[in-house]
Design a protein around this motif. Structure first.
Motif, short mmCIF file in Angstrom:
data_model
loop_
_atom_site.label_atom_id
_atom_site.label_comp_id
_atom_site.label_asym_id
_atom_site.label_seq_id
_atom_site.Cartn_x
_atom_site.Cartn_y
_atom_site.Cartn_z
N ASN A 238 0.84 -1.19 0.00
CA ASN A 238 0.00 0.00 0.00
C ASN A 238 0.88 1.25 0.00
O ASN A 238 1.89 1.31 0.69
CB ASN A 238 -0.91 -0.01 1.22
N GLN B 48 -0.96 9.47 -2.12
CA GLN B 48 -1.70 8.40 -2.77
C GLN B 48 -2.81 9.03 -3.60
O GLN B 48 -3.48 9.96 -3.15
CB GLN B 48 -2.29 7.44 -1.73
N ASN C 2 -4.16 1.82 -6.22
CA ASN C 2 -3.02 2.03 -5.33
C ASN C 2 -1.88 2.75 -6.06
O ASN C 2 -0.78 2.22 -6.23
CB ASN C 2 -2.54 0.67 -4.79
#
Length: 422
Positions: free
Chosen positions: A368, A386, A396
């Motif tokens: 992640n 992100q 992701n």
């Protein structure tokens, strides 16, 4: 009125402030906030502390922060870690020291000259002399161009910085303007995607170059499409990139807006900077007219804080000269070098197959992005945001910015640690 950091406002002070705002109670300040979104119960706060104890708590909290001065920064998304020559900060400090005690900057001839000189340098980048440097932010400058579209609609590209789009939504709601978004399936908006949301009611199209993903847009296509339906075209641009990319006048923009943050401004929790608006339509923008000793667009008084930022940009541009081209080239080459290194690993893959300038998007395949960012901090590196919260369709994905400050060794370490599987 003086507000003390440690002593609550008195009842009379509260009444005075409410009176100045033209409201009768504090509750009226939240009339525009939907009832369901308002706090239903008081905050759970710790007991009051003495001034000394509170200072200790705040110092401990501040000590947990990490800055671009302490770490290797790959964070971008609108704020960039460019090199600031020491002469820039020294020149700014000297000018502001000379102006100590001056309340109205526009009354000082020497201050006006500096503002004029700054606009001259910006004119060389933007391709027009009609530039207003009095804006506090990009959102502030957007207000000037959006306000002339009342009763109509505005189209913004999905690839525009989400923070700017949030400001646009607020402004459009305030002015009664319909805001439409043109999709971008591959990181940029195609002519068909833009045409799908254009109509005879469209008053303006807003695009960003490089866009939020760092991709270099074909702004001429958007400009032609906007003008084809009788709409204005506004470009949100990056001043460093203008040393390499097409200028707004070359693709017939009506307005161009830019944050001056890359021009010698520090990264310090959104430290005060300014934005400028270039007008290619000769319609609205009032600029510095040094010969007639006039200044301040839209009758706004220029604050010392913003003037300091203008002086910084002037000092940076004056000192760098044609060297700003090398800065832009180094950003471009460093970004591509980092991109190739990351995508050569099995931990990242490309998100878009489009040319970019200083930042790019990659998709993390094994970890992640937030976990990667947290681990990077342990190694004295600041990663990028992100993309999923604002662009769920990208999954992701990671937005990475690489300025001229980043060395090959820093990039190698960044790639090594970002790709680590444990």
């Amino acid at each position: 009125m003086t507000v003390n950091r440690f002593i609550s406002n008195t009842d009379s002070q509260k009444r005075e402030m409410l009176s100045a705002l033209g409201v009768r109670s504090q509750d009226e300040l939240y009339n525009d906030v939907p009832v369901e979104a308002r706090l239903k119960e008081p905050f759970t706060l710790p007991e009051a502390l003495s001034e000394y104890d509170l200072k200790k708590v705040m110092q401990n909290l501040a000590g947990r922060n990490i800055s671009a001065s302490d770490a290797v920064c790959f964070l971008g998304a609108g704020q960039y870690d460019h090199f600031i020559p020491s002469i820039v900060t020294k020149m700014t400090a000297k000018v502001m020291s000379d102006l100590n005690g001056t309340d109205d900057i526009s009354s000082r001839q020497d201050a006006l000259k500096l503002i004029y000189e700054c606009t001259e340098y910006l004119a060389n980048l933007c391709g027009t002399d009609n530039i207003d440097v009095s804006y506090a932010s990009v959102a502030d400058a957007l207000d000037s161009v959006v306000s002339c579209c009342k009763g109509k609609s505005i189209v913004v590209l999905r690839s525009v910085n989400p923070e700017y789009k949030k400001a646009l939504l607020f402004l459009c709601n305030a002015y009664g303007i319909e805001l439409k978004e043109a999709s971008c399936k591959d990181g940029t908006t195609s002519n068909d995607e833009l045409s799908a949301v254009l109509s005879e009611k469209t008053a303006m199209v807003i695009a960003q170059n490089p866009n939020y993903f760092g991709i270099i847009e074909d702004m001429g296509v958007y400009s032609s499409a906007a003008h084809g339906v009788g709409a204005k075209f506004t470009a949100i641009v990056d001043p460093i990139s203008l040393a390499l990319l097409s200028t707004p006048d070359e693709y017939c923009a009506d307005y161009a807006i830019a944050s001056a943050q890359p021009l010698g401004q520090t990264l310090s929790f959104g430290a005060p900077s300014f934005a400028f608006l270039a007008d290619y339509s000769d319609n609205n923008v009032k600029v510095v007219n040094f010969e007639n000793d006039t200044f301040v667009a839209d009758d706004k008084k220029l604050s010392k804080c913003r003037f300091s930022s203008i002086v910084t940009a002037f000092a940076y541009l004056a000192y760098m000269g044609d060297g700003i081209v090398e800065v832009a080239k180094n950003c471009y080459s460093n970004a591509y070098y980092t991109y190739e290194k990351l995508t050569a690993t099995t931990s990242f893959k490309a998100v878009f197959n489009k040319p970019f300038f200083r930042e790019f998007a990659v998709k993390a395949t094994k970890k992640n992005v937030n976990d990667i960012n947290n681990r990077m901090l342990d190694y004295g590196m600041i990663g990028g945001p992100q993309l999923k919260p604002e662009y769920p369709e990208l999954g992701n994905s990671w937005l990475v910015a690489v300025t001229e400050k980043r060395s090959a060794d820093e990039v190698e370490l960044f790639v090594k640690e970002a790709s680590r599987q444990i």
